[in-house]
Design a protein around this motif. Structure first.
Motif, PDB file in Angstrom:
ATOM      1  N   LYS A  52       0.868  -1.323   0.192  1.00  0.00           N
ATOM      2  CA  LYS A  52       0.060  -0.208   0.032  1.00  0.00           C
ATOM      3  C   LYS A  52       0.874   1.384   0.166  1.00  0.00           C
ATOM      4  N   GLN A  53       1.854   1.075   0.835  1.00  0.00           N
ATOM      5  CA  GLN A  53       2.870   2.218   0.734  1.00  0.00           C
ATOM      6  C   GLN A  53       3.409   2.733  -0.532  1.00  0.00           C
ATOM      7  N   LYS A  54       3.815   1.489  -1.390  1.00  0.00           N
ATOM      8  CA  LYS A  54       4.313   1.695  -2.619  1.00  0.00           C
ATOM      9  C   LYS A  54       3.358   2.130  -3.660  1.00  0.00           C
ATOM     10  N   VAL A  55       2.081   1.898  -3.270  1.00  0.00           N
ATOM     11  CA  VAL A  55       1.097   2.629  -4.301  1.00  0.00           C
ATOM     12  C   VAL A  55       0.838   4.097  -3.978  1.00  0.00           C
ATOM     13  N   MET A  56       1.217   4.467  -2.713  1.00  0.00           N
ATOM     14  CA  MET A  56       1.133   6.004  -2.319  1.00  0.00           C
ATOM     15  C   MET A  56       2.427   6.433  -3.109  1.00  0.00           C
ATOM     16  N   LEU A  57       3.324   5.844  -2.901  1.00  0.00           N
ATOM     17  CA  LEU A  57       4.498   6.713  -3.591  1.00  0.00           C
ATOM     18  C   LEU A  57       4.457   6.737  -5.070  1.00  0.00           C
ATOM     19  N   MET A  58       4.108   5.457  -5.608  1.00  0.00           N
ATOM     20  CA  MET A  58       3.825   5.479  -7.227  1.00  0.00           C
ATOM     21  C   MET A  58       2.773   6.634  -7.758  1.00  0.00           C
ATOM     22  N   ASN A  59       1.834   6.903  -6.866  1.00  0.00           N
ATOM     23  CA  ASN A  59       0.932   8.081  -7.247  1.00  0.00           C
ATOM     24  C   ASN A  59       1.867   9.436  -7.191  1.00  0.00           C
ATOM     25  N   ALA A  60       2.567   9.558  -6.076  1.00  0.00           N
ATOM     26  CA  ALA A  60       3.248  10.827  -5.842  1.00  0.00           C
ATOM     27  C   ALA A  60       4.210  11.302  -6.871  1.00  0.00           C
ATOM     28  N   LEU A  61       4.953   9.858  -7.276  1.00  0.00           N
ATOM     29  CA  LEU A  61       5.948  10.078  -8.357  1.00  0.00           C
ATOM     30  C   LEU A  61       5.549  10.184  -9.690  1.00  0.00           C
ATOM     31  N   LEU A  62       4.389   9.667 -10.043  1.00  0.00           N
ATOM     32  CA  LEU A  62       3.657   9.933 -11.287  1.00  0.00           C
ATOM     33  C   LEU A  62       3.391  11.446 -11.634  1.00  0.00           C
ATOM     34  N   VAL A  63       3.220  11.930 -10.852  1.00  0.00           N
ATOM     35  CA  VAL A  63       2.869  13.378 -10.898  1.00  0.00           C
ATOM     36  C   VAL A  63       4.123  14.324 -11.230  1.00  0.00           C
ATOM     37  N   ARG A  64       5.218  13.951 -10.935  1.00  0.00           N
ATOM     38  CA  ARG A  64       6.525  14.994 -10.969  1.00  0.00           C
ATOM     39  C   ARG A  64       6.201  16.240 -10.614  1.00  0.00           C
ATOM     40  N   PRO A  65       5.818  16.467  -9.136  1.00  0.00           N
ATOM     41  CA  PRO A  65       5.552  17.696  -8.737  1.00  0.00           C
ATOM     42  C   PRO A  65       6.669  18.679  -8.632  1.00  0.00           C
ATOM     43  N   ALA A  66       6.529  19.839  -8.354  1.00  0.00           N
ATOM     44  CA  ALA A  66       7.787  20.825  -7.919  1.00  0.00           C
ATOM     45  C   ALA A  66       8.034  20.514  -6.658  1.00  0.00           C
ATOM     46  N   LEU A  67       7.238  20.055  -5.761  1.00  0.00           N
ATOM     47  CA  LEU A  67       7.376  19.762  -4.291  1.00  0.00           C
ATOM     48  C   LEU A  67       6.734  18.327  -3.892  1.00  0.00           C
ATOM     49  N   LEU A  68       7.489  17.423  -3.526  1.00  0.00           N
ATOM     50  CA  LEU A  68       7.274  16.327  -3.022  1.00  0.00           C
ATOM     51  C   LEU A  68       7.617  15.906  -1.610  1.00  0.00           C
ATOM     52  N   ILE A  69       6.649  15.915  -0.652  1.00  0.00           N
ATOM     53  CA  ILE A  69       6.553  15.737   0.686  1.00  0.00           C
ATOM     54  C   ILE A  69       6.440  14.207   1.203  1.00  0.00           C
ATOM     55  N   ILE A  70       7.514  13.782   1.675  1.00  0.00           N
ATOM     56  CA  ILE A  70       7.049  12.241   2.155  1.00  0.00           C
ATOM     57  C   ILE A  70       7.549  11.928   3.705  1.00  0.00           C
ATOM     58  N   ASP A  71       6.602  11.226   4.345  1.00  0.00           N
ATOM     59  CA  ASP A  71       6.727  11.304   5.932  1.00  0.00           C
ATOM     60  C   ASP A  71       6.971   9.632   6.036  1.00  0.00           C
ATOM     61  N   GLU A  72       8.300   9.493   6.518  1.00  0.00           N
ATOM     62  CA  GLU A  72       8.469   8.315   6.923  1.00  0.00           C
ATOM     63  C   GLU A  72       8.473   7.123   5.767  1.00  0.00           C
ATOM     64  N   PRO A  73       9.047   7.496   4.751  1.00  0.00           N
ATOM     65  CA  PRO A  73       8.892   6.589   3.705  1.00  0.00           C
ATOM     66  C   PRO A  73       9.216   5.061   3.600  1.00  0.00           C
ATOM     67  N   PHE A  74      10.526   4.993   4.619  1.00  0.00           N
ATOM     68  CA  PHE A  74      11.009   3.533   4.512  1.00  0.00           C
ATOM     69  C   PHE A  74      10.339   2.482   5.382  1.00  0.00           C
ATOM     70  N   LEU A  75       9.384   3.034   6.152  1.00  0.00           N
ATOM     71  CA  LEU A  75       8.750   1.956   7.071  1.00  0.00           C
ATOM     72  C   LEU A  75       7.645   1.226   6.431  1.00  0.00           C
ATOM     73  N   GLY A  76       8.092  -0.151   6.658  1.00  0.00           N
ATOM     74  CA  GLY A  76       7.038  -1.270   5.922  1.00  0.00           C
ATOM     75  C   GLY A  76       7.715  -1.601   4.611  1.00  0.00           C
ATOM     76  N   LEU A  77       8.665  -0.837   4.195  1.00  0.00           N
ATOM     77  CA  LEU A  77       9.275  -1.319   2.707  1.00  0.00           C
ATOM     78  C   LEU A  77      10.454  -2.299   2.874  1.00  0.00           C
ATOM     79  N   ASP A  78      10.316  -3.438   2.050  1.00  0.00           N
ATOM     80  CA  ASP A  78      11.233  -4.353   1.998  1.00  0.00           C
ATOM     81  C   ASP A  78      12.523  -3.766   1.357  1.00  0.00           C
TER      82      ASP A  78
END
Length: 262
Positions: A150-176
């Motif tokens: 699920k965290q990967k899905v959130m990250l994929m959606n954010a990176l899809l946008v290529r925003p000017a500003l990307l804010i990520i809160d604790e991205p490494f939790l739950g990832l292999d």
């Protein structure tokens, strides 16, 4: 819709002397400033309760500052709501997905919301699915996914946008480990494309390796900022074996008046 990647010489994020929080009587943040430019990764560090989440909420426009201001892509929320909103993508610590949309449908919905070109977005989605090893899960619903997926899905959606500003809160939790490697590679690619990244994390070794600059908060006040090397120097941790973990501990102890009993 105004593109979040609209060319501008203004910083992706400029927070100036911001004081804010839930109550004017007891502000959480006290005169905090930070600046983040295109292609930079700024690490946001602090103990639980230091004010990191409050700072993020102010940047997202979810809270009104008591004083000071926040500008994204050169504009405040009041000056240009459309530019401000479309310039930000946010990945919270806890994944939040629509239960009746598949992974692929989430990406399609995000592309529509941000006004992305359909063909380019579909190609980008396929690339992200490969990066995060989610190709076989594109037709899956959230209830069938693990927390890490699920965290990967959130990250994929954010990176899809290529925003000017990307804010990520604790991205490494739950990832292999492989997903973490894929995330780091994806963030490097986003920075190369001009995205500015504000990353809040307790995993300090990762920030020491990847962050251009750091902001250290303690009890709502900024106690150190600069490159990882500069932050370590400010903490008096200059030896070859000194780590950012060592520096953070020293900075917190100094902010609290030293160890108890010393």
């Amino acid at each position: 819709m105004v593109s979040g990647q609209e060319k501008t010489s203004a910083p992706a994020l400029a927070m100036k002397e911001l004081t804010g929080g839930y109550s004017r009587r007891r502000p959480v943040l006290h005169g905090v400033s930070m600046t983040l430019h295109s292609g930079e990764l700024l690490g946001l560090i602090g103990l639980n309760g230091a004010g990191k989440s409050t700072a993020i909420k102010h940047i997202l426009g979810l809270m009104v500052a008591h004083s000071g201001e926040v500008r994204v892509a050169g504009a405040t929320l009041e000056e240009n709501r459309e530019l401000y909103r479309s310039s930000i993508a946010y990945v919270p610590e806890q994944p939040s997905l629509f239960p009746n949309l598949t992974v692929k449908e989430h990406l399609h919905w995000t592309a529509l919301a941000y006004g992305l070109d359909r063909e380019a977005a579909e190609k980008r989605a396929e690339e992200l699915a490969t990066t995060f090893r989610m190709t076989e899960a594109m037709k899956a619903l959230p209830d069938t996914l693990s927390k890490g997926m699920k965290q990967k899905v959130m990250l994929m959606n954010a990176l899809l946008v290529r925003p000017a500003l990307l804010i990520i809160d604790e991205p490494f939790l739950g990832l292999d480990p492989l997903a973490i490697r894929g995330l780091v590679a994806a963030l490097d690619e986003a920075r190369d494309e001009g995205t500015a990244i504000l990353l809040s994390s307790h995993i300090l070794p990762a920030l020491e390796r990847k962050a251009n600059r750091l902001v250290v908060l303690h009890k709502g006040r900024l106690i150190a900022e600069g490159t990882p090397k500069e932050v370590k120097a400010a903490a008096g941790c200059t030896g070859p074996e000194a780590t950012l973990d060592d520096a953070f501990e020293a900075l917190v102890e100094a902010a609290e008046g030293g160890r108890k009993g010393e």
